[in-house]
Write a protein that holds these residues in place. Structure first.
Motif, short mmCIF file in Angstrom:
data_model
loop_
_atom_site.label_atom_id
_atom_site.label_comp_id
_atom_site.label_asym_id
_atom_site.label_seq_id
_atom_site.Cartn_x
_atom_site.Cartn_y
_atom_site.Cartn_z
N ASP A 161 26.77 25.32 74.22
CA ASP A 161 27.27 25.07 72.85
C ASP A 161 28.59 25.81 72.64
N SER A 162 29.51 25.16 72.00
CA SER A 162 30.72 25.89 71.59
C SER A 162 31.02 25.59 70.13
N ARG A 163 31.45 26.63 69.43
CA ARG A 163 31.79 26.50 68.01
C ARG A 163 33.16 27.12 67.78
N GLU A 164 34.03 26.38 67.16
CA GLU A 164 35.36 26.92 66.85
C GLU A 164 35.58 26.79 65.36
N PHE A 165 36.00 27.86 64.76
CA PHE A 165 36.21 27.86 63.31
C PHE A 165 37.43 28.70 62.99
N PHE A 166 38.53 28.05 62.73
CA PHE A 166 39.79 28.75 62.43
C PHE A 166 40.30 28.36 61.06
N LYS A 167 40.70 29.37 60.33
CA LYS A 167 41.27 29.12 59.01
C LYS A 167 42.63 29.79 58.89
N GLY A 168 43.53 29.14 58.19
CA GLY A 168 44.86 29.73 58.02
C GLY A 168 45.39 29.55 56.61
N SER A 172 37.91 34.28 52.78
CA SER A 172 36.68 35.06 52.91
C SER A 172 35.70 34.43 53.88
N GLU A 173 35.71 33.12 53.89
CA GLU A 173 34.75 32.44 54.74
C GLU A 173 34.95 32.83 56.20
N ALA A 174 36.19 33.12 56.57
CA ALA A 174 36.46 33.57 57.94
C ALA A 174 36.13 35.06 58.07
N ILE A 175 36.48 35.83 57.05
CA ILE A 175 36.23 37.28 57.12
C ILE A 175 34.74 37.59 57.12
N ASP A 176 33.98 36.81 56.36
CA ASP A 176 32.53 37.03 56.30
C ASP A 176 31.87 36.93 57.67
N ARG A 177 32.52 36.25 58.59
CA ARG A 177 31.92 36.07 59.91
C ARG A 177 32.13 37.27 60.82
N ILE A 178 32.89 38.22 60.33
CA ILE A 178 33.16 39.41 61.15
C ILE A 178 32.02 40.40 60.99
N GLN A 179 31.42 40.77 62.11
CA GLN A 179 30.19 41.57 62.04
C GLN A 179 30.40 43.05 61.75
#
Ligand SMILES: Nc1ncnc2c1ncn2[C@@H]1O[C@H](COP(=O)(O)OP(=O)(O)OP(=O)(O)O)[C@@H](O)[C@H]1O
Ligand SMILES: [Mg+2]
Lengths: 447, 256
Positions: free
Chosen positions: A315-322, A414-421
């Motif tokens: 499985d691969s997941r890519e999620f990039f926001k700019g 935030s949606e990208a930052i929220d993914r940072i553990q």
């Protein structure tokens, strides 16, 4: 005759010097590799926008600048200067590099559990080269990528991280790369090797920081080997200085049932290119590539992803926001290659962009090359502006125009930052986002 | 408090409001009724400051000030509130944060101290009881995944929190079951006071059984064609809009 304004020769003559200097040093296995790499660079030259992989990113400013070799000037940096941006308050094992060379007085490694190693690559190359031989330069492609070729030829220092079989590192490992250039343009070639053996687990954070006002070029390569059933979470936080060029490759190799994530957060730099590649080379491997870029002024940020599904059931997941403001430019390329044997591949790619200005620009495209027939591949890219309905709703409740705008951007990013553990890193990046937003300080207690 | 004089407004070149006259005083509750597409929401949105609607003629005075010159957020801070017919979902923006930021911007404008998170929570909890809303909704994104009824009650909650001087409710009653309608009506009735004016825009007479208006206006094709007391609503219910319009096509702007 076409006059190519490239400083290729500078690199070639400097390589001769390096070769002489390194003759007789520990890592003899590296010499032929370096030679092949510099020869390849001599053939390739710097990429141009005529090449598909560089179509939207013009590296001419790098090619025509005469960069001097950076020298490790650890003494010039005080711990205080790094305080917040380098997360010095965290008691994480930390290696700090100044202009590409390790700075022991700023580093703090301590003793890692289970015999795990966190050392300067230069030191290991000198004292224990066998440790590097199996993996170093084995994954990052210097045949087709001129900058990786340059890094491979010139690499001297960086981090060597080794996590033995079954070892779990609870604390993230922090690698900090500081550049101090002010007067003369300089180039550094940090090189990291991270090896996670079977069943091990660790979090690695790479931070790039620019302290000076001058022009410099960071040409970094990180190779990450994720063994069977191992778990690696990798973060690359780019806060290069305003006039900096950063070209970096994160090359991940994944064995069976491994799980790797790599997050690329880009805030600074004049011209930034992140190549993030992973090869899923064992059944049941999973990878997640996330990213966030905040681009303003005349910045240019290019994220170039390549996920290769070589084996089935991966499985691969890519999620990039700019978020783009001013005359900012961003490029996103998501290449997914599914090899003939890689049945039951499940690949998903998302790239979302928010434009805050009419002059900002985004080029985003997926590139799917699918040679297997039983696969699930989805991709979606959006380029949008702030929703005017939402803006009106917020303003109709009394929030000012800039406050409403900031809130909308905050919500988007935030949606990208929220993914940072790692909690400290997440908090730091949230702070960075507040600082970046026009009325961000008013949002600080948003959560 | 509010004086609308010969208001004309258009969207994308189509004239929708064609000369609306209306005066609303503090302490009054007005109901504006009208068929689909008659311009009710246009009027509400123009009053709230939505710039997709272009005012081509006329003027609006709010507490003696030219309302049309004010930005939407300025109007809100000055005490104007519109409950949206279709509340907007805003993913990623926390409801509690948003409400507190809105309240504080208004309090600041009124020269009151801003509330911190804890004080705000006390403040909002009482109001939530009024509209029978689950406190957990505060931690969700604005309107995201809310049911139709929750969105409408959310609008009343916002109104209760922000304590406007002039509240315009755009079909807050539409699509609600009778229990939800009663809750909305209770919210509105609680807010009725001598120094506050409320305009209830509606399609249906039903809500006026629970919110008793002082005045009823019939808006058809961008004009107020009739005005009267609460009994006008009943007449409308009986005869329909067509019947009411014919009976009295030329109407004077009412002053109350
Ligand atoms: N943004 C817009 N763009 C184009 N036309 C619009 C827009 N908003 C409203 N209109 C048109 O203006 C007219 C009046 O619309 P408005 O929403 O004000 O009516 P309404 O009385 O609120 O109707 P309803 O009872 O359906 O809510 C309609 O014909 C509608 O199609
Ligand atoms: Mg309407």
């Amino acid at each position: 005759m076409l006059q190519v304004a490239q400083k290729t020769d500078d690199y070639l003559s400097r390589f001769a010097q390096l070769e002489a200097r390194l003759a007789g040093d520990g890592a003899t296995f590296l010499l032929p590799i370096r030679k092949k790499a510099i020869e390849r660079f001599a053939q390739l030259g710097f990429p141009t926008t005529r090449q598909e992989d560089w179509r939207f990113t013009n590296v001419a400013p790098i090619a025509r600048t005469a960069f001097g070799a950076a020298t490790g000037d650890g003494e010039a940096v005080e711990a205080q200067q790094l305080a917040t941006s380098a997360l010095m308050q965290a008691d994480w094992p930390r290696l700090v590099f100044v202009n590409g060379y390790v700075a022991p007085q700023l580093s703090s490694v301590g003793k890692l559990p289970g015999g795990a190693r966190l050392e300067s690559l230069a030191a290991v190359a000198h004292a224990d080269p066998e440790a590097l031989q199996q993996h170093l330069a084995g994954y990052a492609d210097y045949q087709d990528h001129p900058f990786t070729a340059l890094n491979t030829a010139f690499m001297e220092d960086g981090a060597y991280v080794h996590i033995p079989k079954g070892v779990y590192l609870e604390q993230p490992i922090h690698l900090v790369f500081v550049s101090t250039a002010d007067a003369e343009p300089v180039v550094s070639h940090p090189r990291n090797l991270i090896v996670a053996e079977t069943g091990s687990q660790a979090t690695i954070i790479e931070s790039y920081l620019g302290l000076g006002d001058g022009v410099y070029f960071t040409n970094a390569v990180t190779e990450i080997v994720v063994g069977e059933n191992a778990v690696i979470d990798h973060y690359k936080v780019g806060r290069e200085a305003q006039q900096a060029y950063h070209i970096g490759t994160t090359q991940i190799y994944q064995d069976r049932s491994s799980n790797a994530s790599s997050h690329a957060v880009t805030i600074g730099g004049a011209l930034v290119r992140n190549d993030i590649n992973t090869v899923l080379d064992g059944e049941g491997a999973q990878c997640t590539l996330n990213g966030l870029y905040l681009v303003s002024g005349r910045q240019h940020v290019d994220n170039h992803l390549r996920v290769e599904h070589a084996k089935p059931h991966c499985d691969s997941r890519e999620f990039f926001k700019g978020v783009l403001d001013g005359h900012g430019k961003a490029v996103f390329t998501g290449r997914i290659i599914v090899r003939k044997d890689a049945q039951k591949t499940d690949a998903k790619q998302t790239n979302m962009n928010l434009l805050l200005s009419d002059h900002a620009q985004v080029d985003t495209k997926p590139q799917l090359e699918i040679f297997a027939n039983d696969v699930k591949c989805t991709h979606g890219a959006t380029i949008g502006q702030i929703d005017e309905n939402a803006m009106f709703y917020l303003r109709s409740r009394g929030l000012s125009e800039p406050a409403s705008r900031s809130l909308m951007v905050y919500a988007f990013a935030s949606e990208a930052i929220d993914r940072i553990q790692p909690q400290l890193l997440r908090a730091q990046l949230r702070q960075t986002l507040f600082d970046w937003l026009p009325e961000g300080h008013r949002l600080q207690d948003a959560r | 408090m509010l004086e609308i004089r010969n208001l004309h407004a258009s969207v994308e070149g189509h004239e929708i409001l064609k000369g609306v006259n209306l005066t609303v005083n503090a302490g009054e509750l007005h109901s504006i009724m009208g068929p689909n597409g008659s311009g009710k929401s246009t009027l509400a949105q123009v009053l709230a400051g939505r710039d997709t609607y272009k005012v081509t003629q006329g003027e609006v005075l709010y507490e003696g000030r030219n309302l049309l010159e004010m930005d939407p957020d300025e109007r809100a801070r000055a005490g104007v509130f519109m409950a949206f017919q279709y509340p907007v979902e805003i993913p990623g923006v926390n409801t509690a944060y948003f409400l507190r930021a809105a309240l504080n911007s208004i309090r600041k404008h009124r020269g009151l101290e801003e509330l911190d998170a804890a004080d705000f929570l006390d403040w909002v909890k009482d109001k939530m009881k009024l509209v029978d809303m689950d406190e957990r909704l505060l931690n969700r994104s604005i309107n995201e995944g809310f049911s139709g009824g929750e969105k409408k009650r959310g609008e009343i909650l916002q109104m209760a929190v922000l304590e406007p001087k002039l509240a315009i409710m755009d079909e807050t009653d539409s699509g609600l079951d009778i229990d939800a309608l009663k809750i909305v009506a209770r919210g509105v009735n609680t807010l009725r006071s001598a120094d506050r004016a409320i305009i209830v825009i509606t399609h249906y007479q039903r809500v006026l059984d629970y919110i008793v208006p002082d005045f009823v206006h019939v808006l058809i094709d961008g004009r107020i064609v009739r005005s009267g007391g609460k009994e006008l609503a009943l007449e409308l219910e009986e005869k329909g809009y067509a019947g009411v319009e014919q009976k009295n096509a030329a109407t004077e702007p009412i002053t109350s």
